[in-house]
Structure formats: C-alpha cells, structure tokens
Motif scaffolding. Sequence first.
Motif, PDB file in Angstrom:
ATOM      1  N   ARG A 110      58.300  56.717  82.387  1.00  0.00           N
ATOM      2  CA  ARG A 110      58.146  55.264  82.256  1.00  0.00           C
ATOM      3  C   ARG A 110      59.436  54.548  82.629  1.00  0.00           C
ATOM      4  O   ARG A 110      59.414  53.533  83.326  1.00  0.00           O
ATOM      5  N   ARG A 111      60.555  55.086  82.189  1.00  0.00           N
ATOM      6  CA  ARG A 111      61.849  54.471  82.503  1.00  0.00           C
ATOM      7  C   ARG A 111      62.127  54.519  84.002  1.00  0.00           C
ATOM      8  O   ARG A 111      62.625  53.555  84.580  1.00  0.00           O
ATOM      9  N   ARG A 113      59.836  54.697  86.445  1.00  0.00           N
ATOM     10  CA  ARG A 113      58.886  53.804  87.124  1.00  0.00           C
ATOM     11  C   ARG A 113      59.239  52.347  86.922  1.00  0.00           C
ATOM     12  O   ARG A 113      59.020  51.520  87.792  1.00  0.00           O
ATOM     13  N   LYS A 114      59.806  52.022  85.780  1.00  0.00           N
ATOM     14  CA  LYS A 114      60.196  50.643  85.511  1.00  0.00           C
ATOM     15  C   LYS A 114      61.321  50.199  86.428  1.00  0.00           C
ATOM     16  O   LYS A 114      61.351  49.062  86.872  1.00  0.00           O
ATOM     17  N   GLY A 115      62.223  51.093  86.744  1.00  0.00           N
ATOM     18  CA  GLY A 115      63.345  50.758  87.601  1.00  0.00           C
ATOM     19  C   GLY A 115      63.022  50.879  89.089  1.00  0.00           C
ATOM     20  O   GLY A 115      63.799  50.460  89.939  1.00  0.00           O
ATOM     21  N   SER A 116      61.876  51.429  89.428  1.00  0.00           N
ATOM     22  CA  SER A 116      61.513  51.642  90.830  1.00  0.00           C
ATOM     23  C   SER A 116      60.919  50.373  91.422  1.00  0.00           C
ATOM     24  O   SER A 116      60.025  49.756  90.844  1.00  0.00           O
ATOM     25  N   ARG A 119      56.586  50.226  92.490  1.00  0.00           N
ATOM     26  CA  ARG A 119      55.684  50.678  91.426  1.00  0.00           C
ATOM     27  C   ARG A 119      54.242  50.574  91.888  1.00  0.00           C
ATOM     28  O   ARG A 119      53.866  49.698  92.643  1.00  0.00           O
TER      29      ARG A 119
END
Length: 120
Positions: A110-111, A113-116, A119
């Motif tokens: 999740r961390r 994907r959040k920074g990618s 998404r």
Amino acid sequence: MAHSAMHFGIGLAAGAASGLPFLKAALKEDASRNAAIWLAMSYVLGAAAVFPSLLGLMGVPESVTSAWFMNIFLFHPIIDRVKTGGKLIGETLVVSCFLLQYLMMLILLRRIRKGSPDRL
C-alpha cells in the motif's frame, strides 16, 4: 520433548523480532530488499530451530541431537527439557508469524502504491 511446530514457531518469532531494523528500514526506503531480508531471517531461523529434530528423523542418535552443542540451534535441547508437547503453542506461533508477515507485506504494498505516480 517439544513438538517441532513449537521449535519452528519460536524460530520464526525470533527471526521476525531480530529483523525489525530491516522492517523499519523497509517502511522508509527500499521496501522490497529490506522486506525480503526480514522474511529470509524469519525463515532461516525457523529452519535452524528445527534442524536438530530433522537430524533425529534422519537417524542421528538422540545423544547427539540433545547434546549441549545443539543449543546453537535456538536452544533446542533446553526447550525440549523444559517443555513437552507444545503443538498448539507452536501452531499458534507459526500462524501468528504468518499473519504478521502477510499484514506487513500488505502495508508495504500500500505504501509503495501510494507513492507511485502510475497507480491503477
């Protein structure tokens, strides 16, 4: 004599606890590498904790598998003398460690994907 599941669970828990610095680093940077090190430490220590039991299954005499020098494998002979059985404790430890590892992988994913920026 303690059950092998208990030895494996103790090894997994010890590996997960000793790998906490890598897990902390995984939350900040290079998540995949540090998480892989954390998981590998858990399973290597779990396998090391069960090693004397595996030797016993292969036919090595109990005088060797319960000798003082086998304490290098996460105090295997000491645990055998202190606790008999322990299958339920072992299963609980193993399942708890598996759930902790799964939860941490979901948190890391999740961390990441959040920074990618791309998404799904």
